[in-house]
Scaffold this motif. Structure first.
Motif, PDB file in Angstrom:
ATOM      1  N   ILE A   1      10.336   9.070   0.260  1.00 35.44           N
ATOM      2  CA  ILE A   1      10.486   8.249  -0.929  1.00 35.44           C
ATOM      3  C   ILE A   1      10.572   9.129  -2.174  1.00 35.44           C
ATOM      4  O   ILE A   1      11.444   8.909  -3.034  1.00 35.44           O
ATOM      5  N   THR A   2       9.675  10.105  -2.306  1.00 36.58           N
ATOM      6  CA  THR A   2       9.743  11.001  -3.460  1.00 36.58           C
ATOM      7  C   THR A   2      11.073  11.729  -3.507  1.00 36.58           C
ATOM      8  O   THR A   2      11.688  11.887  -4.573  1.00 36.58           O
ATOM      9  N   PHE A   3      11.551  12.187  -2.362  1.00 36.62           N
ATOM     10  CA  PHE A   3      12.857  12.855  -2.297  1.00 36.62           C
ATOM     11  C   PHE A   3      13.959  11.923  -2.815  1.00 36.62           C
ATOM     12  O   PHE A   3      14.799  12.345  -3.630  1.00 36.62           O
ATOM     13  N   LEU A   4      13.963  10.692  -2.374  1.00 38.16           N
ATOM     14  CA  LEU A   4      15.017   9.760  -2.769  1.00 38.16           C
ATOM     15  C   LEU A   4      14.912   9.384  -4.245  1.00 38.16           C
ATOM     16  O   LEU A   4      15.940   9.161  -4.905  1.00 38.16           O
ATOM     17  N   LEU A   5      13.703   9.333  -4.766  1.00 37.84           N
ATOM     18  CA  LEU A   5      13.523   8.928  -6.169  1.00 37.84           C
ATOM     19  C   LEU A   5      13.815  10.068  -7.152  1.00 37.84           C
ATOM     20  O   LEU A   5      14.162   9.816  -8.298  1.00 37.84           O
ATOM     21  N   THR A   6      13.667  11.310  -6.715  1.00 38.52           N
ATOM     22  CA  THR A   6      13.785  12.428  -7.646  1.00 38.52           C
ATOM     23  C   THR A   6      15.082  13.209  -7.498  1.00 38.52           C
ATOM     24  O   THR A   6      15.418  14.013  -8.372  1.00 38.52           O
ATOM     25  N   THR A   7      15.790  13.014  -6.398  1.00 38.66           N
ATOM     26  CA  THR A   7      17.035  13.764  -6.187  1.00 38.66           C
ATOM     27  C   THR A   7      18.152  13.171  -7.038  1.00 38.66           C
ATOM     28  O   THR A   7      18.403  11.980  -7.027  1.00 38.66           O
TER      29      THR A   7
ATOM     30  N   SER B   1      19.344  17.530   0.615  1.00 40.88           N
ATOM     31  CA  SER B   1      19.170  17.105   2.007  1.00 40.88           C
ATOM     32  C   SER B   1      17.731  17.255   2.486  1.00 40.88           C
ATOM     33  O   SER B   1      16.954  18.056   1.952  1.00 40.88           O
ATOM     34  N   ILE B   2      17.419  16.451   3.487  1.00 42.47           N
ATOM     35  CA  ILE B   2      16.268  16.673   4.344  1.00 42.47           C
ATOM     36  C   ILE B   2      16.827  16.922   5.736  1.00 42.47           C
ATOM     37  O   ILE B   2      17.523  16.067   6.285  1.00 42.47           O
ATOM     38  N   ILE B   3      16.565  18.096   6.284  1.00 43.75           N
ATOM     39  CA  ILE B   3      17.048  18.449   7.616  1.00 43.75           C
ATOM     40  C   ILE B   3      15.829  18.631   8.515  1.00 43.75           C
ATOM     41  O   ILE B   3      15.006  19.518   8.290  1.00 43.75           O
ATOM     42  N   ARG B   4      15.716  17.781   9.504  1.00 48.03           N
ATOM     43  CA  ARG B   4      14.560  17.836  10.400  1.00 48.03           C
ATOM     44  C   ARG B   4      14.928  18.552  11.703  1.00 48.03           C
ATOM     45  O   ARG B   4      15.977  18.288  12.278  1.00 48.03           O
ATOM     46  N   LYS B   5      14.003  19.393  12.156  1.00 48.81           N
ATOM     47  CA  LYS B   5      14.211  20.175  13.373  1.00 48.81           C
ATOM     48  C   LYS B   5      13.229  19.717  14.450  1.00 48.81           C
ATOM     49  O   LYS B   5      12.515  18.736  14.287  1.00 48.81           O
ATOM     50  N   ASN B   6      13.212  20.467  15.547  1.00 51.20           N
ATOM     51  CA  ASN B   6      12.264  20.168  16.625  1.00 51.20           C
ATOM     52  C   ASN B   6      10.826  20.379  16.156  1.00 51.20           C
ATOM     53  O   ASN B   6      10.521  21.386  15.511  1.00 51.20           O
ATOM     54  N   ARG B   7       9.978  19.438  16.486  1.00 57.39           N
ATOM     55  CA  ARG B   7       8.536  19.603  16.309  1.00 57.39           C
ATOM     56  C   ARG B   7       7.834  19.010  17.508  1.00 57.39           C
ATOM     57  O   ARG B   7       8.396  18.170  18.219  1.00 57.39           O
ATOM     58  N   ASN B   8       6.616  19.450  17.711  1.00 54.18           N
ATOM     59  CA  ASN B   8       5.799  18.936  18.813  1.00 54.18           C
ATOM     60  C   ASN B   8       4.394  18.674  18.312  1.00 54.18           C
ATOM     61  O   ASN B   8       4.024  19.106  17.224  1.00 54.18           O
ATOM     62  N   SER B   9       3.626  17.980  19.102  1.00 52.01           N
ATOM     63  CA  SER B   9       2.260  17.657  18.724  1.00 52.01           C
ATOM     64  C   SER B   9       1.278  18.257  19.717  1.00 52.01           C
ATOM     65  O   SER B   9       1.605  18.491  20.880  1.00 52.01           O
ATOM     66  N   ALA B  10       0.075  18.511  19.232  1.00 50.55           N
ATOM     67  CA  ALA B  10      -0.941  19.183  20.035  1.00 50.55           C
ATOM     68  C   ALA B  10      -2.251  18.414  19.970  1.00 50.55           C
ATOM     69  O   ALA B  10      -2.472  17.602  19.065  1.00 50.55           O
ATOM     70  N   ALA B  11      -3.114  18.679  20.932  1.00 50.91           N
ATOM     71  CA  ALA B  11      -4.456  18.092  20.949  1.00 50.91           C
ATOM     72  C   ALA B  11      -5.476  19.200  21.150  1.00 50.91           C
ATOM     73  O   ALA B  11      -5.240  20.145  21.906  1.00 50.91           O
ATOM     74  N   ILE B  12      -6.593  19.073  20.455  1.00 47.95           N
ATOM     75  CA  ILE B  12      -7.699  20.022  20.611  1.00 47.95           C
ATOM     76  C   ILE B  12      -8.823  19.316  21.356  1.00 47.95           C
ATOM     77  O   ILE B  12      -9.323  18.275  20.907  1.00 47.95           O
ATOM     78  N   LEU B  13      -9.204  19.878  22.491  1.00 49.41           N
ATOM     79  CA  LEU B  13     -10.279  19.305  23.293  1.00 49.41           C
ATOM     80  C   LEU B  13     -11.490  20.232  23.252  1.00 49.41           C
ATOM     81  O   LEU B  13     -11.359  21.451  23.109  1.00 49.41           O
TER      82      LEU B  13
ATOM     83  N   LYS C   1       0.839  -1.206   0.000  1.00 50.74           N
ATOM     84  CA  LYS C   1       0.000   0.000   0.000  1.00 50.74           C
ATOM     85  C   LYS C   1       0.868   1.249   0.000  1.00 50.74           C
ATOM     86  O   LYS C   1       0.595   2.215  -0.732  1.00 50.74           O
ATOM     87  N   TRP C   2       1.905   1.232   0.802  1.00 49.05           N
ATOM     88  CA  TRP C   2       2.826   2.375   0.897  1.00 49.05           C
ATOM     89  C   TRP C   2       3.487   2.666  -0.444  1.00 49.05           C
ATOM     90  O   TRP C   2       3.498   3.812  -0.917  1.00 49.05           O
ATOM     91  N   LEU C   3       4.022   1.640  -1.063  1.00 46.48           N
ATOM     92  CA  LEU C   3       4.829   1.843  -2.265  1.00 46.48           C
ATOM     93  C   LEU C   3       4.004   1.936  -3.538  1.00 46.48           C
ATOM     94  O   LEU C   3       4.546   2.263  -4.602  1.00 46.48           O
ATOM     95  N   SER C   4       2.709   1.675  -3.460  1.00 51.54           N
ATOM     96  CA  SER C   4       1.864   1.718  -4.655  1.00 51.54           C
ATOM     97  C   SER C   4       1.784   3.118  -5.260  1.00 51.54           C
ATOM     98  O   SER C   4       1.457   3.268  -6.435  1.00 51.54           O
ATOM     99  N   ALA C   5       2.101   4.129  -4.475  1.00 50.24           N
ATOM    100  CA  ALA C   5       2.025   5.504  -4.960  1.00 50.24           C
ATOM    101  C   ALA C   5       3.267   5.929  -5.750  1.00 50.24           C
ATOM    102  O   ALA C   5       3.305   7.040  -6.283  1.00 50.24           O
ATOM    103  N   TYR C   6       4.273   5.051  -5.845  1.00 50.06           N
ATOM    104  CA  TYR C   6       5.542   5.426  -6.450  1.00 50.06           C
ATOM    105  C   TYR C   6       5.914   4.479  -7.587  1.00 50.06           C
ATOM    106  O   TYR C   6       5.473   3.321  -7.628  1.00 50.06           O
TER     107      TYR C   6
END
Length: 355
Positions: free
Chosen positions: A348-354, A185-197, A78-83
């Motif tokens: 995956i798109t990054f790796l296939l197109t770079t 490159s892909i450079i990942r930084k700090n991220r956090n997650s939130a919840a809406i109640l 299912k994951w790779l069917s898009a590529y």
């Protein structure tokens, strides 16, 4: 290696991982190379906390089970069917992976993505997670020896690579961006997650939210560290649901953080809500310290949705009862699918197109 071969190798790894669970690990007769790897991996899991105090057996088993559930042929297909992945991988690129170590096997998706696209992985592990991924790499190589030339772990300087995927803090990201400025490159930084109640959540939903808060002691970017609540919200039901997770305070590293951060807040005269193992502080920031969750009131849901869209580069995921696009159900943040990409960057798109 053909794409189908690569898929089958990771399916075998999924079968291997499926044998391990807290208090109930058991060998299955149809799993390859158990005679070589099963006992050693069980021992490694038990020793993980001596390598990293946050890697309790419970947390490591959870990560392993999550990957076991992900690595099925149905999920991979299912994951790779898009590529469109070229079956011919005779000219692979070398992808440098600089991995984080905040939660067990946090860099595994990048590792999987590099290999499944037919490339070579040049890996620099975090000092906080130096053992789990190399062990799994050995298992993969045992299943298919041709992977031996595709997987390299390095301790020193990264050299001779084409592309880099690096994960770190906001500070290290600035260094990465400068150091790798001449490489795709892909450079990942700090991220956090939130919840809406809304105040209408059931006890079951709030207990599930506790999983999003406390899993991995709150150290993951998918952990909820911020709550949005309506004006007049009562925290009584929230704290009742959180009681299920009270044993977290018995872990020394978590308890030390709770004591320290609570003391800092109180010395600064901040108003806190506290249940003995979790503090709540009204704050506009997303990144709360360990053992604390920030909260903020909202009056208009549409205005909140606009703000969250504006802050998208700081947010990994949002938990709610379908109050925003792509919101995640309560209790599901630490169970991402293969197609759920960190920072919404399609690896995956990054790796296939770079080039």
């Amino acid at each position: 290696m053909t794409l189908e071969t690569k898929k089958s190798v990771f399916v075998e790894l999924g079968k291997f991982l499926s044998q391990f669970s807290e208090g109930a690990s058991a060998q299955k007769s149809d799993v390859l190379y158990n005679d070589i790897f099963f006992e050693d991996f069980e021992n490694l899991i038990r020793l993980s906390q001596s390598h990293n105090g946050w890697y309790t057996p419970e947390q490591v088993y959870f990560s392993i089970q999550s990957w076991a559930e992900a690595l099925t042929i149905e999920n991979i297909d299912k994951w790779l069917s898009a590529y469109k992945i070229d079956e011919n991988d005779e000219n692979p690129k070398t992808i440098a992976l600089i991995l984080a170590g905040n939660i067990p096997l946090v860099g595994f998706h990048d590792f999987l993505s590099v290999l499944i696209t037919g490339n070579k992985a040049l890996i620099k592990t975090s000092s906080n997670d130096q053992h789990l991924l190399p062990f799994l790499a050995k298992y993969l190589i045992a299943v298919d020896e041709s992977l031996k030339d595709r997987i390299t772990f390095v301790e020193g300087k990264l050299e001779n690579f084409d592309t880099v995927i690096a994960t770190g803090s906001n500070n290290t990201a600035r260094y990465f961006e400068y150091y790798f400025k001449d490489k795709p490159s892909i450079i990942r930084k700090n991220r956090n997650s939130a919840a809406i109640l809304t105040g209408k959540e059931t006890n079951e939903e709030l207990e599930a939210l506790g999983e999003d808060i406390f899993r991995y002691f709150g150290l993951g970017c998918r952990n909820v560290s911020k709550l949005y609540i309506p004006k007049g919200y009562s925290f009584e039901a929230f704290f009742q649901a959180m009681f299920k997770y009270q044993d977290v305070i018995h872990y020394e590293k978590f308890a030390n953080n709770y004591d320290y951060n609570k003391a800092v807040f109180l010395m600064s005269n901040f108003k806190l809500l506290d249940n003995g193992f979790l503090t709540l502080k009204e704050d506009s920031s997303y990144a709360s310290p360990i053992s604390s969750v920030f909260y903020e009131y909202y009056e208009n849901l549409e205005e909140l949705q606009r703000r969250l869209q504006e802050d998208a580069d700081q947010i990994q995921c949002i938990v709610s009862n379908n109050l925003t696009a792509n919101s995640i159900a309560f209790g599901e943040t630490q169970k991402p699918q293969l197609w759920d990409y960190a920072d919404n960057v399609d690896t995956i798109t990054f790796l296939l197109t770079t080039k």
